[in-house]
Design a protein around this motif. Structure first.
Motif, mmCIF file in Angstrom:
data_model
loop_
_atom_site.group_PDB
_atom_site.id
_atom_site.type_symbol
_atom_site.label_atom_id
_atom_site.label_comp_id
_atom_site.label_asym_id
_atom_site.label_seq_id
_atom_site.Cartn_x
_atom_site.Cartn_y
_atom_site.Cartn_z
ATOM 1 N N GLN A 129 3.716 -7.282 4.387
ATOM 2 C CA GLN A 129 2.886 -6.946 5.346
ATOM 3 C C GLN A 129 3.305 -5.920 6.545
ATOM 4 O O GLN A 129 2.558 -5.124 6.666
ATOM 5 C CB GLN A 129 2.377 -8.355 6.098
ATOM 6 N N GLY A 130 4.427 -5.991 6.788
ATOM 7 C CA GLY A 130 5.042 -4.845 7.776
ATOM 8 C C GLY A 130 4.919 -3.626 7.075
ATOM 9 O O GLY A 130 4.556 -2.639 7.649
ATOM 10 N N TRP A 131 5.479 -3.700 5.867
ATOM 11 C CA TRP A 131 5.389 -2.164 5.273
ATOM 12 C C TRP A 131 3.912 -1.656 4.973
ATOM 13 O O TRP A 131 3.680 -0.268 5.285
ATOM 14 C CB TRP A 131 6.138 -2.365 3.912
ATOM 15 N N LYS A 132 2.878 -2.334 4.468
ATOM 16 C CA LYS A 132 1.621 -2.053 4.458
ATOM 17 C C LYS A 132 1.062 -1.390 5.995
ATOM 18 O O LYS A 132 0.200 -0.718 5.747
ATOM 19 C CB LYS A 132 0.896 -3.179 3.779
ATOM 20 N N TYR B 164 -5.359 -0.515 3.617
ATOM 21 C CA TYR B 164 -6.699 -1.341 3.842
ATOM 22 C C TYR B 164 -8.046 -0.729 3.807
ATOM 23 O O TYR B 164 -8.952 -1.115 3.873
ATOM 24 C CB TYR B 164 -6.396 -1.827 5.409
ATOM 25 N N ILE B 165 -7.729 0.883 3.709
ATOM 26 C CA ILE B 165 -9.156 1.442 3.455
ATOM 27 C C ILE B 165 -9.093 2.200 2.220
ATOM 28 O O ILE B 165 -9.976 2.240 1.303
ATOM 29 C CB ILE B 165 -9.475 2.418 4.824
ATOM 30 N N GLN B 166 -8.180 3.285 2.261
ATOM 31 C CA GLN B 166 -8.244 4.294 1.122
ATOM 32 C C GLN B 166 -8.025 3.735 -0.232
ATOM 33 O O GLN B 166 -8.669 4.100 -1.469
ATOM 34 C CB GLN B 166 -7.219 5.497 1.246
ATOM 35 N N ASP B 167 -7.259 2.721 -0.436
ATOM 36 C CA ASP B 167 -7.226 2.059 -1.891
ATOM 37 C C ASP B 167 -8.512 1.325 -2.393
ATOM 38 O O ASP B 167 -8.896 1.434 -3.401
ATOM 39 C CB ASP B 167 -6.296 0.863 -1.618
#
Length: 100
Positions: free
Chosen positions: A3-6, A14-17
């Motif tokens: 989660q920290g890396w993301k 959270y958006i582009q993917d």
């Protein structure tokens, strides 16, 4: 850790993917993305000390690629891999940055 890396690249994760998935209606592409996400979102939960050892020996010291990594009491040799393998390397990384 995941989660920290993301969160370091929140717009990508959270958006582009999701935008990328929407733009690809190819079943083969979607199947590959689903396989990757299943692997990526379910990392192995390593104890802290072992995690730091892995980062140091495999990523920073590159022992596996040099043929110097010991696993389960024996030296591991990449030449002995006899199944399909994907190896990714890069000069820049957020987690294991090169020494200054």
């Amino acid at each position: 850790m995941l989660q920290g890396w993301k969160n370091m690249h929140a717009e990508q994760h959270y958006i582009q993917d999701h935008v990328d998935l929407h733009e690809h209606d190819d079943p083969a592409y979607l199947a590959k993305e689903e396989t990757f996400e299943s692997w990526y979102e379910n990392p192995i939960d390593l104890p802290g000390r072992w995690y730091l050892q892995v980062i140091s020996q495999i990523f920073k010291e590159n022992r596996l690629a040099k043929g110097e990594f010991i696993g389960l009491g024996r030296r591991l040799d990449l030449h002995n891999i006899n199944c399909p393998t994907y190896l990714l390397a890069g000069a820049g990384d957020d987690i294991t940055t090169p020494d200054p």
